[in-house]
Design an enzyme around this catalytic site. Structure first.
Site, PDB file in Angstrom:
ATOM      1  N   LYS A 195      46.855 120.564   8.116  1.00  0.00           N
ATOM      2  CA  LYS A 195      46.399 121.775   8.819  1.00  0.00           C
ATOM      3  C   LYS A 195      46.585 121.514  10.307  1.00  0.00           C
ATOM      4  O   LYS A 195      45.782 120.839  10.946  1.00  0.00           O
ATOM      5  CB  LYS A 195      44.923 122.037   8.507  1.00  0.00           C
ATOM      6  CG  LYS A 195      44.492 123.494   8.604  1.00  0.00           C
ATOM      7  CD  LYS A 195      44.588 124.118   9.975  1.00  0.00           C
ATOM      8  CE  LYS A 195      43.415 123.848  10.875  1.00  0.00           C
ATOM      9  NZ  LYS A 195      43.624 124.433  12.231  1.00  0.00           N
ATOM     10  N   GLY A 248      40.112 115.380  16.573  1.00  0.00           N
ATOM     11  CA  GLY A 248      39.677 116.566  17.306  1.00  0.00           C
ATOM     12  C   GLY A 248      38.410 116.275  18.080  1.00  0.00           C
ATOM     13  O   GLY A 248      38.114 115.126  18.420  1.00  0.00           O
ATOM     14  N   SER A 249      37.661 117.318  18.341  1.00  0.00           N
ATOM     15  CA  SER A 249      36.473 117.177  19.186  1.00  0.00           C
ATOM     16  C   SER A 249      35.318 116.545  18.406  1.00  0.00           C
ATOM     17  O   SER A 249      35.247 116.649  17.173  1.00  0.00           O
ATOM     18  CB  SER A 249      36.051 118.550  19.708  1.00  0.00           C
ATOM     19  OG  SER A 249      35.735 119.393  18.620  1.00  0.00           O
ATOM     20  N   THR A 250      34.422 115.935  19.136  1.00  0.00           N
ATOM     21  CA  THR A 250      33.251 115.316  18.512  1.00  0.00           C
ATOM     22  C   THR A 250      32.383 116.385  17.843  1.00  0.00           C
ATOM     23  O   THR A 250      31.854 116.164  16.747  1.00  0.00           O
ATOM     24  CB  THR A 250      32.467 114.521  19.571  1.00  0.00           C
ATOM     25  OG1 THR A 250      33.297 113.412  19.972  1.00  0.00           O
ATOM     26  CG2 THR A 250      31.161 113.974  19.029  1.00  0.00           C
ATOM     27  N   GLY A 253      34.003 117.263  14.628  1.00  0.00           N
ATOM     28  CA  GLY A 253      33.926 116.066  13.776  1.00  0.00           C
ATOM     29  C   GLY A 253      32.575 115.948  13.089  1.00  0.00           C
ATOM     30  O   GLY A 253      32.485 115.637  11.891  1.00  0.00           O
ATOM     31  N   GLU A 270      38.743 110.764  14.362  1.00  0.00           N
ATOM     32  CA  GLU A 270      39.233 110.306  15.676  1.00  0.00           C
ATOM     33  C   GLU A 270      38.818 111.374  16.668  1.00  0.00           C
ATOM     34  O   GLU A 270      39.404 112.453  16.697  1.00  0.00           O
ATOM     35  CB  GLU A 270      40.763 110.166  15.664  1.00  0.00           C
ATOM     36  CG  GLU A 270      41.321 109.196  14.642  1.00  0.00           C
ATOM     37  CD  GLU A 270      41.003 107.755  14.966  1.00  0.00           C
ATOM     38  OE1 GLU A 270      40.563 107.468  16.097  1.00  0.00           O
ATOM     39  OE2 GLU A 270      41.187 106.907  14.087  1.00  0.00           O
ATOM     40  N   CYS A 304      42.780 112.093  24.399  1.00  0.00           N
ATOM     41  CA  CYS A 304      41.444 111.681  23.960  1.00  0.00           C
ATOM     42  C   CYS A 304      40.985 110.407  24.668  1.00  0.00           C
ATOM     43  O   CYS A 304      39.813 110.250  24.961  1.00  0.00           O
ATOM     44  CB  CYS A 304      41.433 111.492  22.459  1.00  0.00           C
ATOM     45  SG  CYS A 304      42.732 110.408  21.893  1.00  0.00           S
ATOM     46  N   GLU A 401      33.181 115.487  28.023  1.00  0.00           N
ATOM     47  CA  GLU A 401      34.641 115.439  27.976  1.00  0.00           C
ATOM     48  C   GLU A 401      35.203 116.761  28.491  1.00  0.00           C
ATOM     49  O   GLU A 401      34.874 117.825  27.973  1.00  0.00           O
ATOM     50  CB  GLU A 401      35.117 115.197  26.544  1.00  0.00           C
ATOM     51  CG  GLU A 401      36.618 115.029  26.462  1.00  0.00           C
ATOM     52  CD  GLU A 401      37.110 114.773  25.051  1.00  0.00           C
ATOM     53  OE1 GLU A 401      36.715 115.514  24.142  1.00  0.00           O
ATOM     54  OE2 GLU A 401      37.892 113.825  24.867  1.00  0.00           O
TER      55      GLU A 401
HETATM   56  P1  NAP Z   1      38.912 120.811  17.742  1.00  0.00           P
HETATM   57  O1  NAP Z   1      38.485 122.122  18.228  1.00  0.00           O
HETATM   58  O2  NAP Z   1      37.904 119.873  17.241  1.00  0.00           O
HETATM   59  O3  NAP Z   1      40.010 121.122  16.623  1.00  0.00           O
HETATM   60  C1  NAP Z   1      40.709 120.131  15.933  1.00  0.00           C
HETATM   61  C2  NAP Z   1      41.188 120.680  14.615  1.00  0.00           C
HETATM   62  O4  NAP Z   1      40.075 120.968  13.771  1.00  0.00           O
HETATM   63  C3  NAP Z   1      41.959 121.979  14.739  1.00  0.00           C
HETATM   64  O5  NAP Z   1      42.987 121.988  13.772  1.00  0.00           O
HETATM   65  C4  NAP Z   1      40.888 122.995  14.432  1.00  0.00           C
HETATM   66  O6  NAP Z   1      41.371 124.257  14.062  1.00  0.00           O
HETATM   67  C5  NAP Z   1      40.141 122.310  13.327  1.00  0.00           C
HETATM   68  N1  NAP Z   1      38.787 122.805  13.092  1.00  0.00           N
HETATM   69  C6  NAP Z   1      37.967 123.488  13.935  1.00  0.00           C
HETATM   70  N2  NAP Z   1      36.795 123.765  13.323  1.00  0.00           N
HETATM   71  C7  NAP Z   1      36.875 123.277  12.060  1.00  0.00           C
HETATM   72  C8  NAP Z   1      35.988 123.261  10.954  1.00  0.00           C
HETATM   73  N3  NAP Z   1      34.766 123.781  11.007  1.00  0.00           N
HETATM   74  N4  NAP Z   1      36.392 122.655   9.813  1.00  0.00           N
HETATM   75  C9  NAP Z   1      37.611 122.084   9.728  1.00  0.00           C
HETATM   76  N5  NAP Z   1      38.498 122.087  10.750  1.00  0.00           N
HETATM   77  C10 NAP Z   1      38.124 122.669  11.908  1.00  0.00           C
HETATM   78  O7  NAP Z   1      39.683 119.997  18.829  1.00  0.00           O
HETATM   79  P2  NAP Z   1      40.761 120.547  19.835  1.00  0.00           P
HETATM   80  O8  NAP Z   1      40.051 121.361  20.854  1.00  0.00           O
HETATM   81  O9  NAP Z   1      41.872 121.148  19.081  1.00  0.00           O
HETATM   82  O10 NAP Z   1      41.290 119.171  20.454  1.00  0.00           O
HETATM   83  C11 NAP Z   1      40.665 118.553  21.531  1.00  0.00           C
HETATM   84  C12 NAP Z   1      39.742 117.440  21.093  1.00  0.00           C
HETATM   85  O11 NAP Z   1      40.408 116.511  20.273  1.00  0.00           O
HETATM   86  C13 NAP Z   1      39.196 116.650  22.235  1.00  0.00           C
HETATM   87  O12 NAP Z   1      37.806 116.519  22.128  1.00  0.00           O
HETATM   88  C14 NAP Z   1      39.856 115.305  22.119  1.00  0.00           C
HETATM   89  O13 NAP Z   1      39.149 114.259  22.647  1.00  0.00           O
HETATM   90  C15 NAP Z   1      40.069 115.184  20.672  1.00  0.00           C
HETATM   91  N6  NAP Z   1      41.172 114.285  20.369  1.00  0.00           N
HETATM   92  C16 NAP Z   1      40.874 113.053  19.853  1.00  0.00           C
HETATM   93  C17 NAP Z   1      41.877 112.144  19.572  1.00  0.00           C
HETATM   94  C18 NAP Z   1      41.553 110.794  18.984  1.00  0.00           C
HETATM   95  O14 NAP Z   1      42.419 110.177  18.392  1.00  0.00           O
HETATM   96  N7  NAP Z   1      40.354 110.293  19.097  1.00  0.00           N
HETATM   97  C19 NAP Z   1      43.202 112.502  19.811  1.00  0.00           C
HETATM   98  C20 NAP Z   1      43.485 113.764  20.341  1.00  0.00           C
HETATM   99  C21 NAP Z   1      42.441 114.646  20.604  1.00  0.00           C
HETATM  100  P3  NAP Z   1      41.656 125.353  15.229  1.00  0.00           P
HETATM  101  O15 NAP Z   1      43.076 125.227  15.500  1.00  0.00           O
HETATM  102  O16 NAP Z   1      41.281 126.675  14.683  1.00  0.00           O
HETATM  103  O17 NAP Z   1      40.816 125.001  16.397  1.00  0.00           O
END
Ligand code: NAP
Ligand code: MG
Length: 497
Positions: A195, A248-250, A253, A270, A304, A401
């Site tokens: 996804k 994704g975001s904490t 997560g 992650e 991240c 963040e």
């Molecule tokens: P996000 O909002 O957490 O989204 C990540 C993914 O999860 C997207 O595909 C999102 O779909 C999906 N998602 C959202 N809500 C969900 C739910 N309730 N159930 C299942 N899936 C769901 O993160 P983002 O804003 O795209 O990315 C930024 C964040 O990612 C930052 O906090 C960053 O630190 C973190 N990140 C971490 C790493 C690491 O390896 N630690 C690497 C890169 C990024 P949608 O497309 O609809 O939002």
């Protein structure tokens, strides 16, 4: 800092243009491109122009169910379970070669859809190719053990794939993140449902085409585009998904971890970070300053493990800030397709507004923007790289963040103070330390609570090293020598003579 005017010419390769023109809103299920059951779609936006780049299928629970059934079928029956590790490795290598052959075009898709600088996108995709080769080589190294037993027993363990693994990924490095979840899962014999992030699904769809060309059996790799609240949540809730690999975001997560408890899925998270970058007075500033600049501005700060809290020893703090500001002012913000650009836009309007609000919050909290602090007056989601000085550790800009090109500089007195301040965070993804004192470097590396520590470098990663977070930056590790633990489980077998 330069930039401001929209560039006159936006080049796009004719092949990429033709591919985008022909792209239809489809999901990849059982090796077929199918429309979403609901017929719903959404637009993917080019963050440089704010114009529509592509129309994407909005997959929902029905589509997720179809994809999971396809993956389950392929795991239990199709030819996949009969594949030897070298058969799987051969497919992964073929997939790698096809991606490699398309690297320039795939990179351009990342640039158009996500605003990633073209050379950076190429580098990230080259890393994904490398990861596929790495996991192809590692596929045959997943093994059980013979274990001491009573004389009339033979005890051994089997290390078996988990089953259906879902990969839910963010938008900041789409191909790289997708491949680093799919490659180990497939190498270990699982089947997958990907996804992608709703903002950047385009390159994932091209990856799907290349996977078809590589020849993965039907159902082994499925792709459901769509929103997190629908497609993502349906994967997390599905009782036939064995594992969620999430980046994704904490905040999301935590939601996924809670929701996955209902079906007791394996979960790897992650998540986000607020990584410290600690600069001692004996550091080589000629190296440390440009690295600090890259550490907060690479990918427009959407990394991240970005070094967004720079701790500088008090007596060199002003000198350091001056140098960092000088370096930041050399950044050319603009079209990520343009070779002269060194920082592109952020991914979306929402992210743009979010980062912009943190610029205001910083000022309201009493921090001083020594450079930046504003947006560019042109179409597209362009922000100025921003260096905040006079920051205290309790300010929101130092704790939350931001995920944009905004950095906080905070002074420290001595080694102990540096470690205490660096660890004063809910996150623990990464940390950097700059010093010419070897003992100090190792001491700080041990004391800092982070999954990755860089000594006299920043943001280096390798698939041979484990990557993941301490504290609220995640659960589990990707890559590294024990990568297979996240994608397999052990079975104990007792044979009585
Ligand atoms: P996000 O909002 O957490 O989204 C990540 C993914 O999860 C997207 O595909 C999102 O779909 C999906 N998602 C959202 N809500 C969900 C739910 N309730 N159930 C299942 N899936 C769901 O993160 P983002 O804003 O795209 O990315 C930024 C964040 O990612 C930052 O906090 C960053 O630190 C973190 N990140 C971490 C790493 C690491 O390896 N630690 C690497 C890169 C990024 P949608 O497309 O609809 O939002
Ligand atoms: Mg987009």
């Amino acid at each position: 800092m330069t930039g401001g005017e929209a560039p006159a010419i936006r080049t796009r390769g004719p092949k990429v243009q033709a591919w985008l023109a022909a792209l239809e809103p489809r999901l990849l299920i059982r090796n077929e491109w199918v429309p979403p059951a609901s017929g719903d779609t959404f637009d993917s936006i080019d963050p440089t122009t704010e114009e529509r780049l592509a129309v994407i299928a909005s997959g929902q629970a029905d589509d997720v169910d179809a994809a999971v059934r396809a993956a389950r079928g392929a795991f239990e029956e199709g030819p996949w379970p009969t594949f030897s590790p070298s058969d799987r490795a051969r497919l992964l290598r073929r997939f790698a070669d096809l991606i490699d052959a398309e690297l320039d075009d795939l990179a351009e898709l990342e640039t158009l859809d996500g605003g990633i600088l073209l050379p950076v996108a190429k580098g990230l995709i080259a890393g994904a190719v490398d990861a596929l080769h790495h996991f192809a080589g590692a596929a045959a190294l997943v093994s059980g053990e013979t274990v001491p037993s009573d004389p009339t027993y033979f005890n051994y363990t089997l290390r078996e794939p988990l089953g259906v693994c879902a990969a839910i990924i963010p938008w900041n490095a789409p191909v790289d993140t997708a491949v680093k979840k799919l490659a180990p899962a497939l190498a270990a014999g699982n089947t997958c449902v990907l996804k992608p992030a709703e903002q950047t699904s385009v390159s994932a769809l091209r990856l799907g085409e290349l996977a078809l060309e590589a020849g993965f059996p039907a159902g082994v790799l499925n792709i459901v585009t769509g929103f997190g609240s629908t497609a993502g949540a349906a994967l997390v809730d599905h009782r036939d998904v064995d594992k969620i690999g999430f980046t994704g975001s904490t905040a999301v997560g935590k939601r996924i971890l809670a929701a996955s408890a209902a079906t007791l899925k394996r979960v790897t998270l992650e998540l986000g970070g607020k990584s410290p970058n600690i600069v001692f007075r004996d550091a080589d500033l000629a190296q440390a300053v440009p690295a600090a600049m890259r550490g907060y501005s690479a990918l427009s700060g959407q990394v991240c493990c970005a070094g967004t809290r720079i701790f500088v020893q008090q007596d060199i703090k002003d000198e350091f800030v001056d140098a960092l500001v000088h370096c930041s002012n050399e950044i050319t913000v603009g079209d990520p397709l343009d070779g002269a650009t060194t920082m592109g836009p952020v991914v979306s309007e929402q992210q743009f507004q979010r980062v912009r609000s943190y610029m205001d919050i910083g000022v309201a909290e009493g921090a001083v923007a020594r450079t930046g602090g504003a947006v560019l007056d042109r179409p597209g989601y362009f922000l100025q790289p921003t260096v905040f000085d006079d920051v205290r550790g309790d300010m929101r800009i130092a704790r939350e963040e931001i995920f944009g090109p905004v950095v906080s500089v905070i002074p420290f007195s001595d080694e102990h103070d540096a470690v205490l301040q660096a660890n004063d965070t809910d996150y623990g993804l990464a940390a950097a330390v700059w010093t010419s004192d070897v003992s100090r470097a190792h001491t700080v590396a041990r004391r800092v609570k982070a999954g990755t520590v860089w000594i006299n470098n920043i943001m280096k990663t390798s698939v041979t090293m484990p990557f993941g977070g301490y504290k609220q930056s995640g659960i589990g590790r990707e890559g590294g020598p024990h990568w297979y633990e996240q994608y397999t489980q052990e079975k104990a077998v007792y044979l009585k003579y």
